[in-house]
Scaffold this active site. Structure first.
Site, mmCIF file in Angstrom:
data_model
loop_
_atom_site.group_PDB
_atom_site.id
_atom_site.type_symbol
_atom_site.label_atom_id
_atom_site.label_comp_id
_atom_site.label_asym_id
_atom_site.label_seq_id
_atom_site.Cartn_x
_atom_site.Cartn_y
_atom_site.Cartn_z
ATOM 1 N N ASP A 11 0.847 -1.319 -0.220
ATOM 2 C CA ASP A 11 0.127 -0.096 -0.220
ATOM 3 C C ASP A 11 1.132 1.386 -0.063
ATOM 4 O OD1 ASP A 11 -2.266 1.666 0.088
ATOM 5 O OD2 ASP A 11 -3.071 0.803 1.976
ATOM 6 N N ASP A 105 -2.595 2.306 -6.064
ATOM 7 C CA ASP A 105 -1.576 2.206 -5.024
ATOM 8 C C ASP A 105 -1.396 1.305 -4.262
ATOM 9 O OD1 ASP A 105 -3.940 2.758 -4.094
ATOM 10 O OD2 ASP A 105 -3.164 4.406 -2.656
ATOM 11 N N GLU A 106 -2.280 0.210 -4.671
ATOM 12 C CA GLU A 106 -2.242 -1.116 -3.566
ATOM 13 C C GLU A 106 -2.560 -2.354 -4.470
ATOM 14 O OE1 GLU A 106 -5.390 -2.231 -0.163
ATOM 15 O OE2 GLU A 106 -6.165 -0.774 -1.376
#
Length: 476
Positions: A11, A105-106
């Site tokens: 993350d 973003d993950e």
């Protein structure tokens, strides 16, 4: 369930805001809020400095401004974020063929499937190297969680924030989960959490003690079985490398409700064209056209029409969206419009009749061309309509004399620019007319200076990050 902590969850830390801070030296260490800046805007991401004031994602922007009036408020630069995301995903795919992106973003990674880790020591080393590579390639930080399941790996990455690594040792899962709130578990939202709280269940340990039969009675069969399994730290979900795209859509929220029916129709046509550009960019076509209308009273209507075969023809999508709009009453005002295409395929069954109509149309806009954000009025023959240039806060510009900078704000015919780059010291601020011909929009600069290409292009790069840097520079 596997016995080694070889599921990795990454993350990126406050991704959008961190990218803006890395790009703008004057904002490093300061409160930064990224999101829609209009009256109905919401926070997309807040930096950790802004979170101290109680600013969080999905918060109305007006509330964020009250809590942190001195923060920097910026319009998202999704092109930059996608470029960084591709660099990060390239590093993840170098570790394993099983990478499951959840957002820009993950992502989850199955380290064992790529031979990158097989026990606790190798998993920790792989996670530490990944964090170092991400910082070297993007200049940003990410938090890594390692565990034997996806649920636990995500919990571990939350504990690792910001800029850390947490590994959950096999055999310790129950003890770790026990005191945590039930909201920690996937699928337990505010409503389920409140329902369990009224039954006297607030922690994961209390969930396990309640027993499966009681949980089924409280929340239903499917949810009850799942909750009990998670409370016992059981999660058999695999990392899925490819998620099938189910639909492509675009939508806009308007700062002021649209009451003019002609304006609504023009907006729907513009959204249809944007949707087709995105559809074609993904190499897809679709059979079902979807129209979304949120009215002045927040009621949301969705209408759809299924065609005989899949299409990526802009004329077909515009016509279908227009037909769907005919059945929607917009007299009270519209606050949001959206157009989407579902029933996707990777081929197109041409609608020859629609194509013939499109070819016969005079002056029909080309879906491949960029259209203005707002529809303009038709100009008399021979007379040009002046278009006011827009300067979104935080976006990049270039001045012929002062070089690269970014917009701090604009209004009343003026635009304020701070001239700095990701590699410079904090720069000076200057103000210009919004129509200054020396000032132009610019592309974002990379957050990390790219190394110059070697004189001999065939010579292999050297160093521990050579393969990672090479992946990041191949257009990802």
């Amino acid at each position: 369930m596997r016995t080694a902590p070889t599921i990795l969850h990454l993350d990126m830390d406050a991704f959008f805001a961190s990218a803006e801070q890395a790009s703008k030296p004057s904002l490093r260490g300061k409160a930064v809020v990224v999101g829609g800046l209009g009256p109905r805007g919401v926070v997309a991401t807040a930096s950790y400095e802004a979170r101290v004031f109680g600013v969080n994602s999905a918060m109305p922007m007006a509330q964020a401004r009250r809590r942190a009036p001195n923060a920097a408020y910026l319009v998202p630069r999704f092109g930059l974020y996608r470029e960084i995301s591709e660099q990060v995903m390239g590093l993840l795919r170098a570790l394993s063929p099983l990478v499951e992106p959840l957002s820009l973003d993950e992502a989850f990674v199955d380290l064992e499937a790529g031979g990158a880790a097989w026990d606790e020591t190798s998993a920790r080393l792989a996670g530490a190297k990944l964090r170092a590579d991400i910082r070297a390639v993007t200049g940003l930080t990410g938090s890594v969680g390692l565990a034997a399941s996806k649920m636990l790996a995500k919990i571990a990455s939350e504990q690792a924030k910001p800029d850390g690594l947490v590994l959950i040792d096999p055999g310790t899962e129950r003890a770790l989960l026990g005191p945590m709130t039930v909201r920690t578990l996937p699928g337990v939202g505010p409503a389920t959490g409140d329902h369990l709280r009224r039954a006297g269940i607030t922690t994961v340990e209390e969930l396990a003690e309640a027993g499966e039969d009681e949980l089924v009675r409280l929340v239903g069969k499917a949810h009850g079985h799942a909750l009990f399994a998670m409370a016992l730290a059981h999660d058999e979900r695999p990392v899925v490398a490819e998620r099938e795209t189910k639909s492509v859509s675009v939508e806009d929220t308007y700062d002021v409700d649209i009451h003019d029916r002609v304006r609504v129709e023009l907006e729907v046509q513009r959204l249809a064209d944007r949707c087709v550009r995105r559809l074609r960019g993904a190499g897809l076509s679709g059979r079902t056209i979807v129209l979304k209308v949120r009215r002045y009273d927040f009621s949301t209507l969705t209408r759809s029409e299924t065609l005989r075969g899949p299409t990526d023809d802009p004329g077909v999508v515009r016509e279908a969206a227009a037909r769907l709009l005919e059945g929607v009453d917009t007299t009270g005002g519209v606050r949001l419009l959206g157009v989407g295409v579902s029933g996707l395929a990777d081929y197109t069954q041409e609608d020859l009749f629609a194509q013939a109509q499109a070819a016969a149309a005079v002056g029909e806009p080309d879906a491949e061309e960029d259209t203005a954000d707002e529809p303009g009025e038709t100009a008399p023959a021979g007379e040009a309509v002046p278009v006011e240039r827009r300067w979104p806060s935080g976006h990049d510009v270039r001045h012929t004399e002062f070089g690269h900078g970014w917009v701090q704000g604009s209004g009343l015919g003026r635009v304020t620019v701070r001239f700095e780059t990701p590699y410079s010291e904090p720069g000076r601020v200057r103000t210009f007319r919004t129509d200054d011909p020396a000032l132009e929009p610019a592309d974002p600069l990379p957050l990390v200076k790219r190394r110059p290409e070697p004189a001999d292009a065939s010579a292999p790069a050297s160093g521990p990050l050579a393969s990672a840097a090479g992946t990041a520079d191949t257009g990802r």
